[in-house]
Write a protein that holds these residues in place. Structure first.
Motif, PDB file in Angstrom:
ATOM      1  N   ASP A 151       7.593   5.992  -5.664  1.00  0.00           N
ATOM      2  CA  ASP A 151       8.998   6.113  -6.032  1.00  0.00           C
ATOM      3  C   ASP A 151       9.921   5.472  -5.005  1.00  0.00           C
ATOM      4  O   ASP A 151      11.133   5.422  -5.193  1.00  0.00           O
ATOM      5  N   ARG A 152       9.339   4.967  -3.898  1.00  0.00           N
ATOM      6  CA  ARG A 152      10.123   4.282  -2.876  1.00  0.00           C
ATOM      7  C   ARG A 152       9.303   3.132  -2.318  1.00  0.00           C
ATOM      8  O   ARG A 152       8.068   3.111  -2.429  1.00  0.00           O
ATOM      9  N   LEU A 153       9.995   2.194  -1.682  1.00  0.00           N
ATOM     10  CA  LEU A 153       9.316   1.092  -1.015  1.00  0.00           C
ATOM     11  C   LEU A 153      10.066   0.778   0.267  1.00  0.00           C
ATOM     12  O   LEU A 153      11.306   0.773   0.300  1.00  0.00           O
ATOM     13  N   ALA A 154       9.303   0.525   1.333  1.00  0.00           N
ATOM     14  CA  ALA A 154       9.893   0.191   2.626  1.00  0.00           C
ATOM     15  C   ALA A 154       9.238  -1.058   3.182  1.00  0.00           C
ATOM     16  O   ALA A 154       8.054  -1.323   2.930  1.00  0.00           O
ATOM     17  N   GLN A 155      10.006  -1.808   3.942  1.00  0.00           N
ATOM     18  CA  GLN A 155       9.517  -3.035   4.551  1.00  0.00           C
ATOM     19  C   GLN A 155      10.185  -3.214   5.899  1.00  0.00           C
ATOM     20  O   GLN A 155      11.379  -2.948   6.057  1.00  0.00           O
ATOM     21  N   THR A 156       9.420  -3.668   6.888  1.00  0.00           N
ATOM     22  CA  THR A 156       9.947  -3.931   8.224  1.00  0.00           C
ATOM     23  C   THR A 156      10.293  -5.404   8.352  1.00  0.00           C
ATOM     24  O   THR A 156       9.487  -6.272   8.019  1.00  0.00           O
ATOM     25  N   VAL A 157      11.503  -5.685   8.862  1.00  0.00           N
ATOM     26  CA  VAL A 157      11.978  -7.053   9.005  1.00  0.00           C
ATOM     27  C   VAL A 157      12.495  -7.262  10.428  1.00  0.00           C
ATOM     28  O   VAL A 157      13.286  -6.449  10.913  1.00  0.00           O
ATOM     29  N   PRO A 158      12.052  -8.312  11.112  1.00  0.00           N
ATOM     30  CA  PRO A 158      12.600  -8.598  12.445  1.00  0.00           C
ATOM     31  C   PRO A 158      14.112  -8.797  12.372  1.00  0.00           C
ATOM     32  O   PRO A 158      14.627  -9.438  11.447  1.00  0.00           O
ATOM     33  N   ASP A 159      14.822  -8.249  13.350  1.00  0.00           N
ATOM     34  CA  ASP A 159      16.273  -8.387  13.345  1.00  0.00           C
ATOM     35  C   ASP A 159      16.700  -9.852  13.449  1.00  0.00           C
ATOM     36  O   ASP A 159      17.799 -10.215  13.012  1.00  0.00           O
ATOM     37  N   ALA A 160      15.835 -10.688  14.015  1.00  0.00           N
ATOM     38  CA  ALA A 160      16.166 -12.111  14.145  1.00  0.00           C
ATOM     39  C   ALA A 160      16.107 -12.850  12.814  1.00  0.00           C
ATOM     40  O   ALA A 160      16.619 -13.968  12.703  1.00  0.00           O
ATOM     41  N   LEU A 214       8.249 -12.788  -3.861  1.00  0.00           N
ATOM     42  CA  LEU A 214       7.272 -11.863  -3.288  1.00  0.00           C
ATOM     43  C   LEU A 214       7.819 -10.439  -3.241  1.00  0.00           C
ATOM     44  O   LEU A 214       7.085  -9.475  -3.479  1.00  0.00           O
ATOM     45  N   LEU A 215       9.102 -10.289  -2.937  1.00  0.00           N
ATOM     46  CA  LEU A 215       9.700  -8.957  -2.922  1.00  0.00           C
ATOM     47  C   LEU A 215       9.677  -8.346  -4.317  1.00  0.00           C
ATOM     48  O   LEU A 215       9.349  -7.170  -4.488  1.00  0.00           O
ATOM     49  N   GLY A 216      10.000  -9.143  -5.330  1.00  0.00           N
ATOM     50  CA  GLY A 216       9.940  -8.636  -6.694  1.00  0.00           C
ATOM     51  C   GLY A 216       8.538  -8.217  -7.086  1.00  0.00           C
ATOM     52  O   GLY A 216       8.339  -7.186  -7.742  1.00  0.00           O
ATOM     53  N   TRP A 217       7.543  -9.022  -6.679  1.00  0.00           N
ATOM     54  CA  TRP A 217       6.150  -8.654  -6.944  1.00  0.00           C
ATOM     55  C   TRP A 217       5.800  -7.334  -6.264  1.00  0.00           C
ATOM     56  O   TRP A 217       5.150  -6.465  -6.867  1.00  0.00           O
ATOM     57  N   ALA A 218       6.214  -7.169  -4.991  1.00  0.00           N
ATOM     58  CA  ALA A 218       5.890  -5.948  -4.252  1.00  0.00           C
ATOM     59  C   ALA A 218       6.490  -4.719  -4.920  1.00  0.00           C
ATOM     60  O   ALA A 218       5.840  -3.663  -5.021  1.00  0.00           O
ATOM     61  N   GLU A 219       7.716  -4.834  -5.396  1.00  0.00           N
ATOM     62  CA  GLU A 219       8.348  -3.702  -6.069  1.00  0.00           C
ATOM     63  C   GLU A 219       7.616  -3.354  -7.365  1.00  0.00           C
ATOM     64  O   GLU A 219       7.379  -2.169  -7.667  1.00  0.00           O
ATOM     65  N   LYS A 266       0.868  -1.188   0.000  1.00  0.00           N
ATOM     66  CA  LYS A 266       0.000   0.000   0.000  1.00  0.00           C
ATOM     67  C   LYS A 266       0.895   1.225   0.000  1.00  0.00           C
ATOM     68  O   LYS A 266       1.613   1.476   0.969  1.00  0.00           O
ATOM     69  N   GLY A 267       0.847   1.940  -1.109  1.00  0.00           N
ATOM     70  CA  GLY A 267       1.695   3.117  -1.233  1.00  0.00           C
ATOM     71  C   GLY A 267       3.158   2.733  -1.208  1.00  0.00           C
ATOM     72  O   GLY A 267       3.624   1.927  -2.007  1.00  0.00           O
ATOM     73  N   ARG A 268       3.881   3.300  -0.252  1.00  0.00           N
ATOM     74  CA  ARG A 268       5.317   3.040  -0.135  1.00  0.00           C
ATOM     75  C   ARG A 268       5.649   1.921   0.847  1.00  0.00           C
ATOM     76  O   ARG A 268       6.823   1.702   1.150  1.00  0.00           O
ATOM     77  N   ARG A 269       4.642   1.262   1.362  1.00  0.00           N
ATOM     78  CA  ARG A 269       4.870   0.225   2.360  1.00  0.00           C
ATOM     79  C   ARG A 269       4.545  -1.154   1.792  1.00  0.00           C
ATOM     80  O   ARG A 269       3.593  -1.316   1.023  1.00  0.00           O
ATOM     81  N   ALA A 270       5.341  -2.127   2.208  1.00  0.00           N
ATOM     82  CA  ALA A 270       5.117  -3.510   1.809  1.00  0.00           C
ATOM     83  C   ALA A 270       5.270  -4.407   3.019  1.00  0.00           C
ATOM     84  O   ALA A 270       5.962  -4.065   3.991  1.00  0.00           O
TER      85      ALA A 270
END
Length: 324
Positions: A122-131, A108-113, A87-91
């Motif tokens: 013009d940008r995309l961001a995603q949150t990933v657990p540090d683990a 899935l990342l390629g699809w999201a982009e 949604k917008g700049r978030r994935a």
């Protein structure tokens, strides 16, 4: 002019590993998706941190078109293997732990982009657990860089927390029906300092006060006269024995007066009286609030990182879909 079905097909992953298929998700898939996310989080952290109502709320967000903005990957037996949401700049991308290491995350990342580009982002961001070292490595390899750090904080509630008196001229009471618009204005004004865009009221409400887990009794508000100047919004998530604070906001001209401290302790006390042994909340480095929470006795349980990268716009017209 591209048909809706044609665009939906064109935005599917170019390559999925053998034995996997995919389709768009629907609101009826919320429980299935939550099961996948819970399995991922359980394998990573030993517990689930995402409530089912959050998945349902995201699928019902105003402006989200699940037939284009979501992707549910299934294995040969029809079981859920991966999920993507844009949604917008978030994935958001999740792969079931039983299907990791097979290339689904990259697909899935390629699809999201691709999806983000076709909506004009013009940008995309995603949150990933540090683990999740594999997901972090994948994002870095694809050109993503660290934007902010997020922390899940916790506080044990073995005894009833003491609540300090509010500062002079401030009164405190629980959230009531009719407070929605004022609290929306307050929280969005406060979050404007670090969030990428302001949410519309329907989008904000869907993710906060309209969630089935929203708990007004544990959501105290601070007033200066008849104006809301501080708010804590809390959730009571089924299947969790902990309270959860979803949002904390204080109006700029009333900060550094101890209002957030009073509201948080009031919320903690309510959760203790409800029999919750602990309370949690998320914060991130952009808010500058970590030291406040630590001064209240909260400690870091786990961390995540928000990664982002610039996207190159597609060569053709963006997202032109004929409507029935």
């Amino acid at each position: 002019m591209t048909s809706a079905r044609g665009l939906e097909s064109a935005l599917r992953p170019e390559r999925l590993p053998a034995g996997y298929g995919c389709r768009a998700a629907t609101r009826a898939d919320a429980d299935t998706i939550h099961g996948l996310v819970a399995a991922y989080e359980g394998a990573l952290h030993g517990r689930t941190t995402t409530g089912a109502d959050r998945i349902a709320a995201e699928l019902a967000l105003p402006g989200l078109r699940p037939q284009y903005d979501t992707l549910l990957v299934h294995d040969a037996a029809g079981g859920p293997a991966g999920y993507g949401w844009v949604k917008g700049r978030r994935a958001r991308v999740h792969v079931h732990p039983g299907h990791q290491g097979r290339g689904l995350g990259g697909a899935l990342l390629g699809w999201a982009e691709t999806r983000a580009r076709h909506t004009g982002s013009d940008r995309l961001a995603q949150t990933v657990p540090d683990a999740d070292g594999a997901a972090s490595a994948l994002l870095r390899a694809r050109g993503y860089s660290r934007l902010v750090t997020e922390w899940l904080l916790e506080i044990a509630l073995p005894g009833e927390p003491e609540v300090p008196d509010p500062p002079g001229g401030i009164t405190v009471r629980p959230f009531r029906h009719g407070d929605e618009r004022a609290v929306y204005q307050l929280t969005e004004d406060a979050f404007d300092e670090w969030q990428p865009r302001r949410k519309s009221y329907p989008e904000w409400a869907r993710c906060t006060v309209e969630r089935t887990t929203f708990l007004p009794a544990a959501s105290p508000l601070a007033f200066a006269g008849d104006q809301v100047v501080g708010a804590v919004l809390a959730l009571d998530v089924p299947g969790h024995d902990e309270g959860y604070v979803d949002r904390v906001a204080v109006r700029r001209d009333h900060r550094d007066r101890g209002i957030a401290r009073v509201l948080l302790r009031e919320s903690f006390r309510t959760f203790h009286r409800l029999g919750r042994p602990a309370c949690t909340l998320w914060t991130h480095s952009g808010t500058g609030a970590l030291s406040l929470y630590q001064s209240l006795g909260m400690t870091v349980r786990l961390g995540s990182t928000v990664y982002g990268r610039a996207l190159v716009a597609p060569a053709g017209p963006a997202d032109r879909v004929s409507r029935p």
